[in-house]
Enzyme design. Structure first.
Site, PDB file in Angstrom:
ATOM      1  N   HIS A 111       0.815  -1.227   0.000  1.00  0.00           N
ATOM      2  CA  HIS A 111       0.000   0.000   0.000  1.00  0.00           C
ATOM      3  C   HIS A 111       0.843   1.270   0.000  1.00  0.00           C
ATOM      4  O   HIS A 111       0.342   2.345  -0.301  1.00  0.00           O
ATOM      5  CB  HIS A 111      -1.035  -0.013   1.133  1.00  0.00           C
ATOM      6  CG  HIS A 111      -0.498   0.242   2.496  1.00  0.00           C
ATOM      7  ND1 HIS A 111       0.200  -0.685   3.223  1.00  0.00           N
ATOM      8  CD2 HIS A 111      -0.565   1.343   3.294  1.00  0.00           C
ATOM      9  CE1 HIS A 111       0.526  -0.169   4.395  1.00  0.00           C
ATOM     10  NE2 HIS A 111       0.067   1.057   4.472  1.00  0.00           N
ATOM     11  N   GLU A 160       7.205   4.115  14.038  1.00  0.00           N
ATOM     12  CA  GLU A 160       5.836   4.055  14.549  1.00  0.00           C
ATOM     13  C   GLU A 160       5.892   4.060  16.063  1.00  0.00           C
ATOM     14  O   GLU A 160       6.738   3.386  16.653  1.00  0.00           O
ATOM     15  CB  GLU A 160       5.169   2.739  14.123  1.00  0.00           C
ATOM     16  CG  GLU A 160       4.306   2.863  12.917  1.00  0.00           C
ATOM     17  CD  GLU A 160       3.532   1.584  12.594  1.00  0.00           C
ATOM     18  OE1 GLU A 160       2.845   1.594  11.588  1.00  0.00           O
ATOM     19  OE2 GLU A 160       3.624   0.586  13.342  1.00  0.00           O
ATOM     20  N   HIS A 184       7.723  -2.032   2.027  1.00  0.00           N
ATOM     21  CA  HIS A 184       7.589  -0.571   2.026  1.00  0.00           C
ATOM     22  C   HIS A 184       8.933   0.140   1.871  1.00  0.00           C
ATOM     23  O   HIS A 184       9.075   1.082   1.101  1.00  0.00           O
ATOM     24  CB  HIS A 184       6.926  -0.081   3.319  1.00  0.00           C
ATOM     25  CG  HIS A 184       5.627  -0.774   3.642  1.00  0.00           C
ATOM     26  ND1 HIS A 184       4.804  -1.307   2.688  1.00  0.00           N
ATOM     27  CD2 HIS A 184       5.005  -1.002   4.831  1.00  0.00           C
ATOM     28  CE1 HIS A 184       3.727  -1.838   3.271  1.00  0.00           C
ATOM     29  NE2 HIS A 184       3.836  -1.667   4.574  1.00  0.00           N
ATOM     30  N   LYS A 223       9.292  -0.117  15.612  1.00  0.00           N
ATOM     31  CA  LYS A 223       8.037   0.032  16.361  1.00  0.00           C
ATOM     32  C   LYS A 223       8.399   0.616  17.714  1.00  0.00           C
ATOM     33  O   LYS A 223       9.534   0.455  18.187  1.00  0.00           O
ATOM     34  CB  LYS A 223       7.405  -1.336  16.569  1.00  0.00           C
ATOM     35  CG  LYS A 223       6.990  -2.025  15.273  1.00  0.00           C
ATOM     36  CD  LYS A 223       5.500  -1.898  15.031  1.00  0.00           C
ATOM     37  CE  LYS A 223       5.088  -2.582  13.744  1.00  0.00           C
ATOM     38  NZ  LYS A 223       3.726  -2.253  13.334  1.00  0.00           N
TER      39      LYS A 223
END
Ligand code: BG6
Length: 481
Positions: A183, A221, A245, A335
Site C-alpha cells: 500500500h 511508529e 515498504h 516500532k
C-alpha cells in the site's frame, strides 16, 4: 482482456480472512468511502469468508466505527458472510453456490475479486482450493476475464517461499489478473515522487552521486505490535515493512526516469532500482545490520520468552547504478519509536563556498526531505544570511505542505488500490521481479541471523531504538537528522 469495472459494472469481492484487522482497519473503511463518493456500481457485493460462525448481520456489526455514519445501512446491505475453513472444500463449495446465485440474480457473469487478507500461512491452501474448485475461473469457466486475485504482503517468508508462491500463482492466474499489494506505492506522497523528480527540471541534474552525500530513510511508529504477537513472531520488522515498504521507498529515490508513464515502464524502472541494491552478505550482517527489540515485547501475548524477533532495524547499503554508486543509504525502522514519522532525506554534499568560510558554514548544508507521513510534504533546507548588520549564516527551511496547498489528502492509499483493482490498473502493484530482488536482499540478512550469536539489542519504548543504531551512522561521520 480483463473485464474493466466501471461505475456500472457489477462485481463481487470475496475477502478471505474478513474478520481480521486488515478488513476492519483498511479494506472495509476504504470500500465504504468509495461507496460514499459514488465510485462503486449499483450492484456490488462484498463477501467475508472466514472460519468463525457469523450471520450476515453479525459480520456487519464488526464494523462498529463505520456504522455510525448515516450511509452505513445502505452500504452494509451489500455485505454478506460465508463461513468456511480454509483447509476444507465445503466452505468453497458453499461460496460457489452463493456466487452462482448472484450471477443468476443479475443475469450475467459478475467479475469476482478474491482478496487474500489472511496471514500468509493460508495463501497456498486457499490458492489450491480456488484452483481445484474452479473458483479461479469465474463464471465464464476457462476464461481469465472474470476473476482477479489480490494478495497482501508479506509475499512469502524468504526468497525460496516467495518464488514457490509466485510459481503457484502463475499456474492459476495470468499476470494481468494478479494484484500484489504494497500500500505504500499508493500513498499520495510516494506517487508524487515521480512527478517531483521528473516534472521539475531543477532536481534531475543534482539527483546523483556528484551532489548527494548520502540518503536517509526513517520509518518509525509509536505503536508496538498491538496484540498481534503471534503474527509478528512469524514475520518481524524485516519482512513486515523492510522487504516491501522500505524497498519501495528506496526505489522511489533511486530509480531512473521511466520510459513512459505506463504500467510496464514504471514497473521496469522500480524493478531495476531494487535489483541494483547491493546485497549485504550473511557474513557481513553482524557488522552492517543492527537489530533491536523493544523492552516489553516478550510480554506481548503469544510471544516466545526467548524471542529473537526484531522490532527495530538499522542498516546501510548501496545502490549500484551510475547515478548512486558509492552513495550510502541509511535505513532505520522501528516500532515503539519516539514519534510517528516516515520520511526520506537526501543530504547534499556541503560545499561551503570559500566566500563564507570565515563566517562559519553550518556543518550540514542542503537537505531535501520528503515527508511521506504525517504532515505530508517536502522541505528543502538551504543556507541564508541571518538578518542583521553582520554576516552570519543560518539554515532555513523552504516548506511545501500538502495540507496548505491542497487541503487534506483526499484519497487514502487503500481507496486508490481498490479502485485500481476494480479498473484493472496494475501500475501501483508489485511485479514478481521486484519482489524477487527485494527478497534476495532480505534473505541474505535473514540467513545471517541464523547465527544466533548475533546480538539483538533492546531499547526503551519511546526512543529512537538502541544506541547501536545511532552508531551505525555516526561511525561514518554522519548523524540521523
Ligand atoms: C503494514 C504493516 O504493512 O503497514 C504494519 O504490516 C504497519 O505493521 C503498517 O503498522 C503501517 O501502515 P501506514 O499506512 O499506517 O504507514
Amino acid at each position: 482482456m480483463l473485464q474493466f469495472i466501471t461505475p456500472k459494472t457489477p462485481f463481487v469481492m470475496v475477502i478471505f480472512g474478513a474478520t481480521g484487522d486488515l478488513s476492519k482497519n483498511k479494506l472495509l473503511p476504504a470500500m465504504f468511502s468509495l461507496y460514499k463518493q459514488n465510485l462503486l456500481p449499483d450492484d456490488f457485493y462484498i463477501i467475508g469468508f472466514a472460519r468463525r460462525e457469523f450471520s450476515d448481520e453479525a459480520f456487519r456489526s464488526l464494523f462498529t466505527k463505520l456504522s455510525k455514519d448515516d450511509k452505513w445501512e445502505s452500504f452494509a446491505a451489500h455485505l454478506r458472510y460465508q463461513q468456511g475453513n480454509f483447509e476444507q472444500v465445503e466452505g468453497y463449495d458453499k461460496l460457489i453456490q452463493v456466487l452462482n446465485g448472484l450471477d443468476k440474480k443479475i443475469g450475467a457473469c459478475i467479475t469476482r475479486l478474491f482478496y487474500l487478507a489472511t496471514p500468509p500461512v493460508h495463501y497456498e491452501i486457499i490458492l489450491h482450493f480456488l484452483l481445484v474448485t474452479k473458483l479461479s475461473e469465474g463464471c465464464g469457466q476457462g476464461s481469465s476475464k472474470w476473476t482477479r486475485l489480490v494478495i497482501e504482503k508479506p509475499f512469502g517468508k524468504d526468497l525460496e517461499t516467495a518464488r514457490s508462491l509466485d510459481a503457484k500463482l502463475s499456474t492459476i492466474f495470468e499476470e494481468k489478473q494478479i494484484f500484489r499489494v504494497d500500500h505504500y506505492l499508493a500513498k499520495e506522497t510516494v506517487q508524487n515522487m515521480i512527478a517531483f523528480r521528473f516534472a521539475n527540471g531543477i532536481f534531475e541534474p543534482i539527483w546523483n552521486k556528484e551532489f548527494i552525500d548520502h540518503v536517509q530513510i526513517t520509518w518509525a511508529e509509536t505503536k508496538g505490535v498491538e496484540g498481534r504477537g503471534e503474527f509478528w513472531e512469524g514475520v518481524g520488522l524485516m519482512r513486515d515493512v523492510v522487504q516491501n515498504h522500505l524497498m519501495q521507498l528506496t526505489a522511489a529515490v533511486a530509480m531512473e526516469q521511466p520510459k513512459s508513464f505506463t504500467k510496464e515502464d514504471v514497473r521496469d524502472a522500480r524493478a531495476n532500482a531494487i535489483k541494483a541494491i547491493e546485497c549485504i552478505t550473511p557474513n557481513e550482517v553482524r557488522n552492517r545490520v543492527i537489530r533491536g527489540q523493544y523492552i516489553g515485547y516478550k510480554n506481548e501475548p503469544k510471544v516466545a520468552e526467548n524471542s529473537l524477533i526484531e522490532t527495530f532495524i538499522a542498516f546501510q547499503f548501496f545502490v549500484n547504478t551510475p547515478r548512486f554508486k558509492d552513495v550510502p543509504f541509511y535505513v532505520r525502522a522501528g516500532k515503539k519509536m519516539e514519534k510517528d514519522t516516515v520520511e526520506i532525506s537526501l543530504v547534499f554534499k556541503q560545499t561551503c563556498h570559500i566566500l563564507f568560510k570565515e563566517y562559519g558554514c553550518p556543518e550540514i548544508g542542503n537537505v531535501l526531505t520528503i515527508r511521506i507521513q504525517p504532515n505530508e510534504g517536502i522541505t528543502l533546507r538551504v543556507i541564508a544570511k541571518k538578518p542583521g548588520t553582520k554576516v552570519a549564516l543560518s539554515p532555513i527551511e523552504m516548506n511545501f505542505s500538502y495540507k496548505n496547498e491542497f487541503g487534506e489528502i483526499v484519497v487514502d492509499a487503500y481507496e486508490k488500490l481498490l479502485l485500481d483493482i476494480l479498473t484493472g490498473d496494475q501500475m501501483l502493484f508489485n511485479r514478481s521481479d521486484e519482489l524477487d530482488s527485494s527478497w534476495q536482499f532480505i534473505t541474505n540478512i535473514l540467513e545471517g541471523w541464523k547465527d544466533h550469536s548475533i546480538p539483538i539489542f533492546t531499547y526503551e519504548s519511546g526512543t529512537w531504538g538502541p544506541e547501536q543504531g545511532m552508531k551505525l551512522i555516526s561511525k561514518e561521520g554522519r548523524n540521523w537528522l
